[in-house]
Design a protein around this motif. Structure first.
Motif, PDB file in Angstrom:
ATOM      1  N   VAL A  33      69.590  62.737  26.100  1.00  0.00           N
ATOM      2  CA  VAL A  33      69.146  63.297  27.518  1.00  0.00           C
ATOM      3  C   VAL A  33      70.387  64.235  28.030  1.00  0.00           C
ATOM      4  O   VAL A  33      70.628  65.363  28.247  1.00  0.00           O
ATOM      5  CB  VAL A  33      68.398  62.812  28.468  1.00  0.00           C
ATOM      6  CG1 VAL A  33      68.316  63.594  29.556  1.00  0.00           C
ATOM      7  CG2 VAL A  33      66.981  62.120  27.877  1.00  0.00           C
ATOM      8  N   LEU A  34      71.727  63.484  27.902  1.00  0.00           N
ATOM      9  CA  LEU A  34      72.870  64.066  28.375  1.00  0.00           C
ATOM     10  C   LEU A  34      73.460  65.209  27.617  1.00  0.00           C
ATOM     11  O   LEU A  34      73.775  66.069  28.077  1.00  0.00           O
ATOM     12  CB  LEU A  34      73.754  62.835  28.527  1.00  0.00           C
ATOM     13  CG  LEU A  34      75.162  63.190  29.306  1.00  0.00           C
ATOM     14  CD1 LEU A  34      75.059  63.651  30.863  1.00  0.00           C
ATOM     15  CD2 LEU A  34      76.189  61.990  29.341  1.00  0.00           C
ATOM     16  N   LEU A  35      73.419  64.791  26.345  1.00  0.00           N
ATOM     17  CA  LEU A  35      73.862  65.713  25.505  1.00  0.00           C
ATOM     18  C   LEU A  35      73.096  67.025  25.329  1.00  0.00           C
ATOM     19  O   LEU A  35      73.696  68.217  25.253  1.00  0.00           O
ATOM     20  CB  LEU A  35      73.812  65.118  23.999  1.00  0.00           C
ATOM     21  CG  LEU A  35      74.638  64.110  23.471  1.00  0.00           C
ATOM     22  CD1 LEU A  35      74.600  63.536  22.384  1.00  0.00           C
ATOM     23  CD2 LEU A  35      76.160  64.653  23.618  1.00  0.00           C
ATOM     24  N   ARG A  36      71.831  66.959  25.628  1.00  0.00           N
ATOM     25  CA  ARG A  36      70.696  68.237  25.855  1.00  0.00           C
ATOM     26  C   ARG A  36      71.229  68.939  26.926  1.00  0.00           C
ATOM     27  O   ARG A  36      71.313  70.153  26.905  1.00  0.00           O
ATOM     28  CB  ARG A  36      69.381  67.845  25.733  1.00  0.00           C
ATOM     29  CG  ARG A  36      68.879  67.681  24.443  1.00  0.00           C
ATOM     30  CD  ARG A  36      67.336  67.515  24.366  1.00  0.00           C
ATOM     31  NE  ARG A  36      66.720  66.653  25.440  1.00  0.00           N
ATOM     32  CZ  ARG A  36      66.326  65.384  25.054  1.00  0.00           C
ATOM     33  NH1 ARG A  36      66.623  64.769  23.702  1.00  0.00           N
ATOM     34  NH2 ARG A  36      65.792  64.510  26.077  1.00  0.00           N
ATOM     35  N   HIS A  37      71.533  68.224  28.117  1.00  0.00           N
ATOM     36  CA  HIS A  37      71.868  68.936  29.261  1.00  0.00           C
ATOM     37  C   HIS A  37      73.309  69.726  29.063  1.00  0.00           C
ATOM     38  O   HIS A  37      73.453  70.721  29.562  1.00  0.00           O
ATOM     39  CB  HIS A  37      71.924  67.994  30.477  1.00  0.00           C
ATOM     40  CG  HIS A  37      70.803  67.333  31.031  1.00  0.00           C
ATOM     41  ND1 HIS A  37      70.601  66.462  31.830  1.00  0.00           N
ATOM     42  CD2 HIS A  37      69.545  67.729  30.685  1.00  0.00           C
ATOM     43  CE1 HIS A  37      69.340  66.150  31.928  1.00  0.00           C
ATOM     44  NE2 HIS A  37      68.748  67.033  31.423  1.00  0.00           N
ATOM     45  N   TRP A  38      74.218  68.827  28.305  1.00  0.00           N
ATOM     46  CA  TRP A  38      75.403  69.690  27.900  1.00  0.00           C
ATOM     47  C   TRP A  38      75.247  70.606  27.122  1.00  0.00           C
ATOM     48  O   TRP A  38      76.047  71.779  27.295  1.00  0.00           O
ATOM     49  CB  TRP A  38      76.467  68.464  27.513  1.00  0.00           C
ATOM     50  CG  TRP A  38      77.177  67.709  28.515  1.00  0.00           C
ATOM     51  CD1 TRP A  38      77.033  66.333  28.817  1.00  0.00           C
ATOM     52  CD2 TRP A  38      78.118  68.252  29.195  1.00  0.00           C
ATOM     53  NE1 TRP A  38      77.889  65.933  29.859  1.00  0.00           N
ATOM     54  CE2 TRP A  38      78.601  66.765  30.060  1.00  0.00           C
ATOM     55  CE3 TRP A  38      78.899  69.296  29.534  1.00  0.00           C
ATOM     56  CZ2 TRP A  38      79.704  66.964  30.925  1.00  0.00           C
ATOM     57  CZ3 TRP A  38      79.994  69.144  30.391  1.00  0.00           C
ATOM     58  CH2 TRP A  38      80.343  68.025  31.275  1.00  0.00           C
ATOM     59  N   ALA A  39      74.405  70.559  26.192  1.00  0.00           N
ATOM     60  CA  ALA A  39      74.155  71.592  25.220  1.00  0.00           C
ATOM     61  C   ALA A  39      73.758  73.066  26.153  1.00  0.00           C
ATOM     62  O   ALA A  39      74.209  74.099  25.622  1.00  0.00           O
ATOM     63  CB  ALA A  39      73.084  71.168  24.296  1.00  0.00           C
ATOM     64  N   TRP A  40      72.674  72.686  26.774  1.00  0.00           N
ATOM     65  CA  TRP A  40      72.088  73.963  27.669  1.00  0.00           C
ATOM     66  C   TRP A  40      73.363  74.361  28.629  1.00  0.00           C
ATOM     67  O   TRP A  40      73.281  75.747  29.008  1.00  0.00           O
ATOM     68  CB  TRP A  40      71.051  73.417  28.485  1.00  0.00           C
ATOM     69  CG  TRP A  40      69.739  73.275  27.972  1.00  0.00           C
ATOM     70  CD1 TRP A  40      68.912  72.410  27.523  1.00  0.00           C
ATOM     71  CD2 TRP A  40      68.861  74.368  27.154  1.00  0.00           C
ATOM     72  NE1 TRP A  40      67.968  72.311  26.716  1.00  0.00           N
ATOM     73  CE2 TRP A  40      67.817  73.878  26.612  1.00  0.00           C
ATOM     74  CE3 TRP A  40      69.050  75.739  27.089  1.00  0.00           C
ATOM     75  CZ2 TRP A  40      67.011  74.474  25.809  1.00  0.00           C
ATOM     76  CZ3 TRP A  40      68.248  76.379  26.746  1.00  0.00           C
ATOM     77  CH2 TRP A  40      67.214  75.884  25.947  1.00  0.00           C
ATOM     78  N   GLY A  41      74.140  73.613  29.178  1.00  0.00           N
ATOM     79  CA  GLY A  41      75.168  74.234  30.166  1.00  0.00           C
ATOM     80  C   GLY A  41      76.187  75.015  29.360  1.00  0.00           C
ATOM     81  O   GLY A  41      76.678  76.095  29.621  1.00  0.00           O
ATOM     82  N   LEU A  42      76.333  74.289  27.952  1.00  0.00           N
ATOM     83  CA  LEU A  42      77.345  75.236  27.164  1.00  0.00           C
ATOM     84  C   LEU A  42      76.779  76.490  26.713  1.00  0.00           C
ATOM     85  O   LEU A  42      77.431  77.544  26.766  1.00  0.00           O
ATOM     86  CB  LEU A  42      77.803  74.418  25.733  1.00  0.00           C
ATOM     87  CG  LEU A  42      78.853  74.865  24.831  1.00  0.00           C
ATOM     88  CD1 LEU A  42      80.134  75.295  25.645  1.00  0.00           C
ATOM     89  CD2 LEU A  42      78.962  73.810  23.910  1.00  0.00           C
ATOM     90  N   ALA A  43      75.367  76.354  26.361  1.00  0.00           N
ATOM     91  CA  ALA A  43      74.865  77.638  25.953  1.00  0.00           C
ATOM     92  C   ALA A  43      74.861  78.580  27.081  1.00  0.00           C
ATOM     93  O   ALA A  43      74.952  79.833  26.888  1.00  0.00           O
ATOM     94  CB  ALA A  43      73.364  77.434  25.490  1.00  0.00           C
ATOM     95  N   ALA A  44      74.596  78.204  28.249  1.00  0.00           N
ATOM     96  CA  ALA A  44      74.519  79.278  29.596  1.00  0.00           C
ATOM     97  C   ALA A  44      75.889  79.598  29.674  1.00  0.00           C
ATOM     98  O   ALA A  44      76.176  80.819  30.066  1.00  0.00           O
ATOM     99  CB  ALA A  44      73.915  78.523  30.760  1.00  0.00           C
ATOM    100  N   ALA A  45      76.902  79.031  29.481  1.00  0.00           N
ATOM    101  CA  ALA A  45      78.425  79.438  29.704  1.00  0.00           C
ATOM    102  C   ALA A  45      78.613  80.444  28.735  1.00  0.00           C
ATOM    103  O   ALA A  45      79.466  81.437  28.868  1.00  0.00           O
ATOM    104  CB  ALA A  45      79.345  78.383  29.791  1.00  0.00           C
ATOM    105  N   LEU A  46      78.381  80.102  27.484  1.00  0.00           N
ATOM    106  CA  LEU A  46      78.647  80.863  26.308  1.00  0.00           C
ATOM    107  C   LEU A  46      77.940  82.425  26.426  1.00  0.00           C
ATOM    108  O   LEU A  46      78.426  83.421  26.278  1.00  0.00           O
ATOM    109  CB  LEU A  46      78.346  80.461  25.055  1.00  0.00           C
ATOM    110  CG  LEU A  46      79.082  79.144  24.375  1.00  0.00           C
ATOM    111  CD1 LEU A  46      78.473  78.610  23.326  1.00  0.00           C
ATOM    112  CD2 LEU A  46      80.602  79.563  24.202  1.00  0.00           C
ATOM    113  N   ALA A  47      76.483  82.264  27.144  1.00  0.00           N
ATOM    114  CA  ALA A  47      75.791  83.629  27.439  1.00  0.00           C
ATOM    115  C   ALA A  47      76.425  84.323  28.498  1.00  0.00           C
ATOM    116  O   ALA A  47      76.623  85.490  28.326  1.00  0.00           O
ATOM    117  CB  ALA A  47      74.681  83.140  27.688  1.00  0.00           C
TER     118      ALA A  47
END
Length: 216
Positions: A33-47
């Motif tokens: 769950v924590l990795l998914r949150h980090w992944a979404w945060g990283l994706a948002a930052a990249l976007a």
């Protein structure tokens, strides 16, 4: 009276739950769950970075296009200025020649008119036979021309009979553009009489044909 004994109440409707998952599995799930949150945060930052980069690229491209347009326009204007340089040189030369002409011809005088003006005051039998006149200084802007010397010198009068030189001087002085007039000398040779007249005109006798045009 006998004492009552309390019995525990029976609670119905609640299903007992027991978590039988191992502790390691729970920790793996939490990490996922924590990795998914980090992944979404990283994706948002990249976007966000991608959007900002795209905006900066658009702005840079627009600025480069505008710069290219302005450089082209500047080059065109410089070309037009270069083409107009010969015209500018001719205009400058024309202005210099006009100034030179105004200086050289600023004291232009119609000598025939001056002599005719003097002749008009002379009595019958007397005429201007010689004159040595020279123009004065150049006109000065905002200075009354009637207060400045225009032409001065010597006028020789000749006749076949003696005349009253005082009367001639008085008539010449009455001319509107004459500032000064006086008899210088008189002589006679046989039947010819000679009178010398000193005279000074003001600057209204200048023709003004070559004066520089006033700028509005």
């Amino acid at each position: 009276m006998a004492a009552r004994t309390s019995t525990p109440a029976l609670v119905t409707g609640v299903v007992p739950q027991v978590n039988l998952m191992p502790r390691a599995a729970i920790e793996r799930r939490e990490r996922a769950v924590l990795l998914r949150h980090w992944a979404w945060g990283l994706a948002a930052a990249l976007a966000a970075v991608a959007i900002v980069s795209a905006g900066a690229f658009v702005l840079q491209t627009t600025a480069q296009v505008r710069l290219a347009v302005e450089q082209t326009r500047t080059s065109d204007l410089l070309g037009q200025v270069a083409e107009l340089q010969p015209v500018g040189a001719k205009v400058a030369l024309q202005s210099e020649l006009a100034d030179f002409r105004a200086q050289a011809m600023g004291t232009d005088v119609t000598w025939r008119r001056l002599i005719a003006e003097i002749d008009g005051t002379l009595p019958s039998g007397i005429a201007v036979t010689e004159y040595r006149l020279a123009p004065g200084g150049l006109p000065v802007a905002d200075v009354d021309p009637t207060t400045s010397t225009g032409v001065k010198g010597l006028v020789v009068l000749s006749g076949s009979s003696p005349v009253d030189i005082v009367e001639i001087i008085r008539d010449v002085r009455s001319l509107e553009d004459v500032r000064f007039a006086d008899g210088w000398a008189q002589s006679s040779v046989e039947d010819a009489y000679r009178f010398e007249l000193r005279i000074e005109f003001d600057q209204t006798v200048y023709t003004g044909e070559f004066a520089p045009e006033a700028v509005e």
